[in-house]
Design a protein around this motif. Structure first.
Motif, PDB file in Angstrom:
ATOM      1  N   GLY A 181       0.822  -1.213   0.000  1.00 20.68           N
ATOM      2  CA  GLY A 181       0.000   0.000   0.000  1.00 20.68           C
ATOM      3  C   GLY A 181       0.854   1.261   0.000  1.00 20.68           C
ATOM      4  N   LEU A 182       1.917   1.248   0.783  1.00 19.40           N
ATOM      5  CA  LEU A 182       2.785   2.429   0.868  1.00 19.40           C
ATOM      6  C   LEU A 182       3.518   2.683  -0.449  1.00 19.40           C
ATOM      7  CD1 LEU A 182       4.341   2.110   4.440  1.00 19.40           C
ATOM      8  CD2 LEU A 182       2.881   3.943   3.583  1.00 19.40           C
ATOM      9  N   VAL A 183       3.905   1.595  -1.124  1.00 20.23           N
ATOM     10  CA  VAL A 183       4.573   1.772  -2.414  1.00 20.23           C
ATOM     11  C   VAL A 183       3.608   2.432  -3.396  1.00 20.23           C
ATOM     12  CG1 VAL A 183       5.646   0.604  -4.376  1.00 20.23           C
ATOM     13  CG2 VAL A 183       6.114  -0.193  -2.065  1.00 20.23           C
ATOM     14  N   ALA A 229       3.189   6.037  -2.457  1.00 21.76           N
ATOM     15  CA  ALA A 229       4.372   6.817  -2.827  1.00 21.76           C
ATOM     16  C   ALA A 229       4.391   7.069  -4.328  1.00 21.76           C
ATOM     17  CB  ALA A 229       5.638   6.097  -2.382  1.00 21.76           C
ATOM     18  N   ALA A 230       3.991   6.045  -5.098  1.00 21.58           N
ATOM     19  CA  ALA A 230       3.999   6.196  -6.550  1.00 21.58           C
ATOM     20  C   ALA A 230       2.987   7.254  -6.982  1.00 21.58           C
ATOM     21  CB  ALA A 230       3.670   4.858  -7.216  1.00 21.58           C
ATOM     22  N   VAL A 231       1.837   7.264  -6.323  1.00 23.69           N
ATOM     23  CA  VAL A 231       0.787   8.211  -6.716  1.00 23.69           C
ATOM     24  C   VAL A 231       1.140   9.645  -6.326  1.00 23.69           C
ATOM     25  CG1 VAL A 231      -1.615   8.884  -6.339  1.00 23.69           C
ATOM     26  CG2 VAL A 231      -1.017   6.472  -6.672  1.00 23.69           C
ATOM     27  N   VAL A 232       1.550   9.842  -5.066  1.00 20.89           N
ATOM     28  CA  VAL A 232       1.746  11.233  -4.640  1.00 20.89           C
ATOM     29  C   VAL A 232       3.061  11.849  -5.086  1.00 20.89           C
ATOM     30  CG1 VAL A 232       0.262  11.051  -2.623  1.00 20.89           C
ATOM     31  CG2 VAL A 232       2.727  10.688  -2.377  1.00 20.89           C
ATOM     32  N   ALA A 235      12.585  -6.243   1.484  1.00 22.80           N
ATOM     33  CA  ALA A 235      13.597  -5.186   1.405  1.00 22.80           C
ATOM     34  C   ALA A 235      13.322  -4.246   0.231  1.00 22.80           C
ATOM     35  CB  ALA A 235      14.994  -5.790   1.286  1.00 22.80           C
ATOM     36  N   ILE A 236      13.041  -4.831  -0.943  1.00 20.73           N
ATOM     37  CA  ILE A 236      12.835  -4.008  -2.135  1.00 20.73           C
ATOM     38  C   ILE A 236      11.575  -3.144  -1.989  1.00 20.73           C
ATOM     39  CG2 ILE A 236      12.344  -4.085  -4.629  1.00 20.73           C
ATOM     40  CD1 ILE A 236      15.170  -4.870  -4.104  1.00 20.73           C
ATOM     41  N   LEU A 237      10.506  -3.744  -1.435  1.00 19.56           N
ATOM     42  CA  LEU A 237       9.284  -2.958  -1.208  1.00 19.56           C
ATOM     43  C   LEU A 237       9.576  -1.775  -0.295  1.00 19.56           C
ATOM     44  CD1 LEU A 237       6.422  -5.602  -0.752  1.00 19.56           C
ATOM     45  CD2 LEU A 237       6.741  -4.000  -2.651  1.00 19.56           C
ATOM     46  N   SER A 238      10.364  -1.996   0.749  1.00 19.47           N
ATOM     47  CA  SER A 238      10.682  -0.886   1.648  1.00 19.47           C
ATOM     48  C   SER A 238      11.410   0.211   0.901  1.00 19.47           C
ATOM     49  CB  SER A 238      11.562  -1.342   2.805  1.00 19.47           C
ATOM     50  OG  SER A 238      11.023  -2.463   3.405  1.00 19.47           O
ATOM     51  N   PHE A 240      12.143   5.691  -0.974  1.00 14.96           N
ATOM     52  CA  PHE A 240      12.911   6.626  -1.805  1.00 14.96           C
ATOM     53  C   PHE A 240      12.091   7.645  -2.593  1.00 14.96           C
ATOM     54  CE2 PHE A 240      16.367   3.794  -0.669  1.00 14.96           C
ATOM     55  CZ  PHE A 240      17.277   4.762  -0.269  1.00 14.96           C
ATOM     56  N   PRO A 241      10.884   7.282  -3.088  1.00 16.80           N
ATOM     57  CA  PRO A 241      10.108   8.340  -3.748  1.00 16.80           C
ATOM     58  C   PRO A 241       9.851   9.503  -2.786  1.00 16.80           C
ATOM     59  CG  PRO A 241       9.162   6.210  -4.229  1.00 16.80           C
ATOM     60  CD  PRO A 241      10.226   5.979  -3.214  1.00 16.80           C
TER      61      PRO A 241
END
Ligand code: TRP
Length: 438
Positions: free
Chosen positions: A178-180, A183-186, A257-260, A265-266
């Motif tokens: 959900g956080l990814v 982050a992608a949207v905002v 790890a990759i999801l975090s 980073f965005p």
């Protein structure tokens, strides 16, 4: 199933969500990430299989397992040193792990109080610096976290914890996804920037330090080199396929790890923060998201609860070896062994707490106490014991028995042997030497 949970519970922890992103940020991104991925599959996976294999043979704590298996193979009992350094290492790692686990616990309450509402990067940065500067605050939460770890270990790893893991782990995974997406949207173009920071090779950032860090982190992230997976191996049934089980654990661990990284980073780029900020990275980025999304307070509380749980399932695996050893080697019972080791680890953790404020300038080789503990364990001890384990399995043990145990065809096993005997030892030695010179 229970075994998978325990192994994945030990592997997935602060290493994936807190440490991986901040190290990637400090080491210039993609080169660290790609080296880490290679190390996870080419070096980490075979060592994980090897630790389980030796543990399943030995059926004891790591030190006696190494000793017994070495003797059974007609080798020197001194191979026990691999186990001894391992136990020592888990002890050292837990002292700083508990401090960071305490940060995660405190952030449950900070998020719940609505501290981050409407905040930007500047605000979360300020909150985090104030937090680091407050010795009492850090001390309380380090104590709470260590106490929780000790209680669980003293009671014997309980069914209750296992059951809650079954809810917490998938919950953590869903929230991360959900956080990814959030982050992608905002963050608009910053998401692309983050993506290429993490994955587009930037060879100019390739340094010995980054490679050593990536290798050390692969060990840390899979809980290798400390005899922990060896200890877990003693619970494995003969019929379990070691390679496919290990593959599942490695893939899970990498995904978290990759999801975090993709969630954090965005936000770093969209808010003009520094990727190389260091140990506070997740504590200054994710709160921005929680402070500005609808339902952010609840999601923030949930996230830090899940994170604390993931940290607890790893910290109990770090305390277990020391306790087990004291129980077997001294007249102490389980409860007193847990008490004694926790108090000593806690005290070392206090020094680590102080290294973030009062003792910031107490350094050795230019590193404060926290950095020193991290450096010695992740970059030296873990790779060294990992090297010992793989050399033992590759050169000291009967290969035909291993081949049958791993259920590999002769051709595949030739590849396996080449990896364990030549490729991994040379890679690890090379990286260790390079790390020393850097
Ligand atoms: N792997 C855990 C993490 O990623 C930390 C950990 C638990 C660990 N047990 C360990 C690291 C043993 C090294 C050795 O958070």
């Amino acid at each position: 199933m229970g075994f998978m949970l325990a192994a994945a519970g030990s592997a997935v922890g602060l290493g994936n969500i807190w440490k991986f992103p901040y190290m990637a940020g400090q080491m210039g991104g993609s080169v660290f990430v790609l080296t880490y991925l290679v190390c996870m599959f080419v070096i980490g996976l075979p060592i994980l299989v090897t630790e389980w294999l030796i543990g399943r043979r030995g059926q004891k704590n790591p030190i006696h397992t190494m000793e017994d298996v070495a003797k059974a193979e007609g080798r020197s009992a001194n191979w026990r040193w691999v186990g001894i350094i391992g136990v020592l290492g888990s002890f050292l790692i837990l002292s700083f792990y508990s401090v960071i686990g305490g940060w995660a616990t405190d952030y449950i309450f900070l998020a719940g109080k609505g501290t981050f509402l409407g905040m930007n990067g500047e605000g979360t940065n300020r909150i985090f610096s104030e937090f680091l500067g407050s010795v009492n605050h850090l001390l309380i939460w380090h104590t709470v976290f260590m106490f929780a770890t000790a209680v669980i270990v003293a009671m014997g790893v309980s069914g209750g914890l296992e059951r809650s893991c079954k809810i917490m782990m998938p919950g953590l995974g869903l929230l991360l996804i959900g956080l990814v997406v959030y982050a992608a949207v905002v963050s608009g173009p910053a998401f692309g920037q983050a993506f290429s920071f993490l994955f587009t090779p930037n060879w100019s950032a390739l340094t010995g330090e980054a490679v050593l860090a990536a290798l050390g982190h692969a060990f840390f992230s899979l809980s290798l080199g400390m005899g922990i997976m060896m200890a877990y191996g003693s619970y494995l049934g003969k019929d379990v396929n070691l390679i496919s089980t290990a593959r599942t654990v490695v893939i899970l661990d990498v995904i978290v790890a990759i999801l975090s990284g993709l969630a954090i980073f965005p936000l770093v780029f969209a808010n003009g923060l520094q990727p190389g900020k260091g140990a506070g990275l997740i504590f200054v980025t994710l709160p921005i998201a929680f402070g500005n999304m609808t339902g952010g307070t609840i999601l923030g509380v949930l996230f830090f609860i899940f994170l604390t749980f993931a940290a607890l399932t790893s910290s109990i695996s770090l305390l277990e070896p020391t306790v087990e050893l004291l129980e077997e080697k001294t007249p102490l019972g389980r409860k007193s062994a847990t008490l004694l080791s926790s108090v000593v680890i806690w005290a070392l953790g206090v020094a680590c707490v102080l290294s973030f404020n009062e003792w910031q300038n107490v350094t050795l080789f230019g590193k404060n106490i926290f950095d020193l503990l991290d450096y010695f364990t992740s970059k030296l001890m873990l790779p060294l014991t990992g090297l010992g384990t793989i050399i033992f399995a590759g050169w000291m043990m009967n290969q035909e028995t291993i081949r049958r145990e791993l259920n590999l065809s002769p051709a595949l096993f030739a590849g396996w042997k080449f990896l364990c005997r030549i490729v991994i030892p040379i890679a690890v030695i090379f990286i260790l030497i390079y790390g020393f010179m850097d």
